[in-house]
Design an enzyme around this catalytic site. Sequence first.
Site, PDB file in Angstrom:
ATOM      1  CG  HIS A  79      45.281  62.297  17.409  1.00  0.00           C
ATOM      2  ND1 HIS A  79      46.464  61.653  17.682  1.00  0.00           N
ATOM      3  CD2 HIS A  79      44.562  62.256  18.559  1.00  0.00           C
ATOM      4  CE1 HIS A  79      46.460  61.218  18.934  1.00  0.00           C
ATOM      5  NE2 HIS A  79      45.316  61.573  19.488  1.00  0.00           N
ATOM      6  CG  HIS A  80      46.190  68.753  17.633  1.00  0.00           C
ATOM      7  ND1 HIS A  80      45.608  70.009  17.621  1.00  0.00           N
ATOM      8  CD2 HIS A  80      46.633  68.538  16.355  1.00  0.00           C
ATOM      9  CE1 HIS A  80      45.693  70.526  16.407  1.00  0.00           C
ATOM     10  NE2 HIS A  80      46.311  69.646  15.623  1.00  0.00           N
ATOM     11  CD  GLU A  81      48.745  62.451  23.542  1.00  0.00           C
ATOM     12  OE1 GLU A  81      49.144  63.110  24.519  1.00  0.00           O
ATOM     13  OE2 GLU A  81      47.643  61.853  23.522  1.00  0.00           O
ATOM     14  CG  HIS A  87      40.571  61.053  24.456  1.00  0.00           C
ATOM     15  ND1 HIS A  87      40.498  59.673  24.478  1.00  0.00           N
ATOM     16  CD2 HIS A  87      39.528  61.471  23.698  1.00  0.00           C
ATOM     17  CE1 HIS A  87      39.450  59.276  23.759  1.00  0.00           C
ATOM     18  NE2 HIS A  87      38.852  60.351  23.269  1.00  0.00           N
ATOM     19  CD  GLU A  88      44.636  61.014  27.649  1.00  0.00           C
ATOM     20  OE1 GLU A  88      44.254  59.834  27.481  1.00  0.00           O
ATOM     21  OE2 GLU A  88      44.850  61.802  26.701  1.00  0.00           O
ATOM     22  CD  GLU A 140      40.205  58.712  27.495  1.00  0.00           C
ATOM     23  OE1 GLU A 140      40.505  57.604  27.066  1.00  0.00           O
ATOM     24  OE2 GLU A 140      41.042  59.575  27.788  1.00  0.00           O
ATOM     25  CD  GLU A 167      42.509  54.657  26.082  1.00  0.00           C
ATOM     26  OE1 GLU A 167      43.621  54.868  26.588  1.00  0.00           O
ATOM     27  OE2 GLU A 167      41.881  55.508  25.437  1.00  0.00           O
TER      28      GLU A 167
END
Length: 686
Positions: free
Chosen positions: A398-400, A468-469, A487, A493
Site C-alpha cells: 500500500h502506497h498512500e 485510488h483517487e 477506484e 468505503e
Amino acid sequence: MKKAFLLLLPLLIFSCGGEKFSITLTSPKEAISVQLYENSESQLAYIMNFQGNPVLLESTLGLELREYGLLGKEMELLRVDSTRNTRPWNPLWGEDGIIIDDHKAYTFYFRSKKNDLLMNVHFKLFADGMGFKYEFPPQEGVDELIIDDEFSQFKLTGDHTAWWIPADYDSYEHLYKTTKVSEIDSSLVDSSLLAASTIMERHAVNTPLTMQTASGLHISIHEASLTNYSEMTLRVEDDKRTLTSSLVPSQLNGWKAKVNAPFSTPWRTVQVAEKAGGLIESKLIVNLNEPNKLENTDWIKPGKYIGIWWEMHLQTSSWDMASGKHGATTEKAKRYIDFAAKHGFDGVLVEGWNTGWERWIGFPDREGVFDFVTPYPDYNLEEVVAYGKQKGVEIIMHHETSAAPRTYEQQLDTAYALMQNLGIHAVKTGYVGPIIPEGEYHHGQWMVNHYRKVLSKAAQSEVMVFAHEPIKATGLRRTYPNMMAREGLRGSEFNSPWGGGNPPEHLTIVPFTRMLGGPIDYTPGLFKLNLNEYKEGAYVPTTLAHQLAEYVVVYSPVQMASDLIEHYEGEAAFQFIKDVPTDWDASKVLAAEIGEYIVMARLGKNEFDWYLGGLTDENARELKVSLDFLQNGAQYEAQIYKDAADADFETNQAAYEIEKRIVTKKDKLTLKMARGGGVAVRFKAL
C-alpha cells in the site's frame, strides 16, 4: 481473421461546393454514419447518425493553440485516407475471452490557411459508436505546442435524461444525479465528505456522461487512451443542447496542456445502444487503445483479496501508530494470511504499514511525510511477506501518497525495488487530499503523466496497480495490463458509519457510467450491515444478497472481500465469494434499466460455470430472465443466494436464503429482489 485495406475515396460520399467539402463516413454494416464538413462559418463540423436517425446535430471541432490561435477554422483539406480493419484479439484478462475490433478508420489531412500549420483529424467508426481525435504530425518549425482550449462539440437532438457527476477537477467520488441535460447543475451536489474537491463550472460534468433519449436510445460520451493530456469534462452551453469539451487546467502553469509535436490527443468517444446493456457489452473504448506493450506478463494475475482496511473506516483501529490503536501489526497480518490461505484468497492488503500516517489528512504541508520503505516498529514487512509465501498468499503493498506526488516520485526507484526484491507483485496507490503543488489537480495533465510514470515503473518492477483517487479509466488496461483496477468513484468505503452511505440506486447507475471506462476497485462484500454498535443508527444501505451480486455486476479482475474476517465466520453466503471468479470468458447483460435494476451473467475463465448477479434500487422487484446463455444439452445446479421474504435494506439487511435447483438453458429464472436487494447465482455445470 485480420483485415486491413485501403478504401478508395470514390467509396466515400463526397461533395464539394466552391472550397467547401462534405464527406460522409460509415461504419461496418453502416449502422453509424458521420458527415464531416466545413460549415457556413468555415468551421470544421460533423453530424452523427445511428440507424439513419440523428444522434448528434451540427457539432464543431477545433483547438485553441497559444502560438497559432484557433485551429479548425479556415482549413484546407489536403487528402483523406481510409482503411477497414477486422481483427480479433485476446485480452490478458477481462470480461470476455476474445474481443473483435471491427471498424472503419478515416484520416483527414488539413492545413491551416492562416498559418500553414498541419493538423490531422482521425475518425474510427464502429457498429456501436465512434471516436475522433486530433493529431499534429511532424512539421518543420513546430516543436512545442501549448493548448489553451479544446472546442470539440456534441450537440444533442433533445433534452435527454442524463446520469452525471459534476466536472470536479479533483474527485469522482460523487453520487450520480438523474436529471435532464438542461437541469445539470453542480450546486445540486454535496462535496462536504470529500477530502479534495474543485468544481469550477456550474453546468459541467465528468465523463462518461450517459443519456437516454425520449425514443429510448442510450448514448454515452467519454474519452479513450488519455495520455499526456488533461482530462476532458463537458460543459453544457446556454442552449442546453450543446456539450463542449472543457479541459482540466493547470492553474500553476496557465495552460490546459503542453505537448511536443508529433502529438495526438485522446480519442473523444460516443457510444450508442438501443438497450442500456449494449453500452456495457460494447468494446469501443478498449478497441481505441493500443495493444499490450508489456513483453513478460506472467506475473499479472487476477484474483481476490482481503485486507486490514475496513477496521480503519469503522474506527476500531487506525493507520497511524501514535493513536495507540495501530491496525497494521505483524500479528494481525499473519492472522489475515491464515484466513486467506484457509479460504482460497490470493492476497492480503495491509494498510498503515509504513511511517508517516500521523501527518497526512488535514496537514497543508505533506511533502516528505510518507516513507515507502520503512515500516512501523510493530510491523515486520519481511517476516509478513515470508509467512505469506509459506502459506501461498501474496502481500499487496500500500502506497498512500497523501496527494504529494513529488515525494512519491522521489522514492519510486527505492519503493519498487523493495517490492521487486521481496517478490511483491501488487500495490494499491492512493492520493487523498488536494494535490501538491498548489495549482495542479488530480485530473490535469501533470497528474495524468504522474499516474503513467507510476504505472510504467510498476510494469518494470513486475507490479500490478490498484489506483485510488486516480485519473479516470479510459481503456489503457489493454496497453498496460498491469493497470488492474481503479477506484475513481464513490466506493464502498462511503458505507462506513461516517461515510453517508451509498443509496441502493448507486450500483444500478455505476455500470452504465463509470464502469464503461474500465474495471473498478469498489471493495464489495460487507456482511455485517447493521453498524449500530459503531455509531447509533448506522447501517449499510443494501441487503446481503446485494453485496454478493456486486461481485458479478461491478467488474474488477481484483475483487476484495472487504469486511472484517470475523464477520465471515459461519456465514453460508461466504461460499459465493469464495467461488466467484474475477476473470471471465463471456459477459452478458440480461436485463437492465439505468437507475432501477441490472442483471448480468458471466462465464468463468476456462470454466463451464456461469454466474449471475442482479441488483435493484430502493424498490422491490421481480424479474424473469431466460437462461438461454447456458450451454446446449448441459445441466446445471443453480445455487441461488437471494433476499429472504422479509429482507429490506433499511430494516433487515442480513436476511437471505440459499436455494438449489437443476436448470438448463431452456428454463427461465424468476428473480425476487427486496428493496435495496439483489440475487447472486452460481450455475455449476453437472
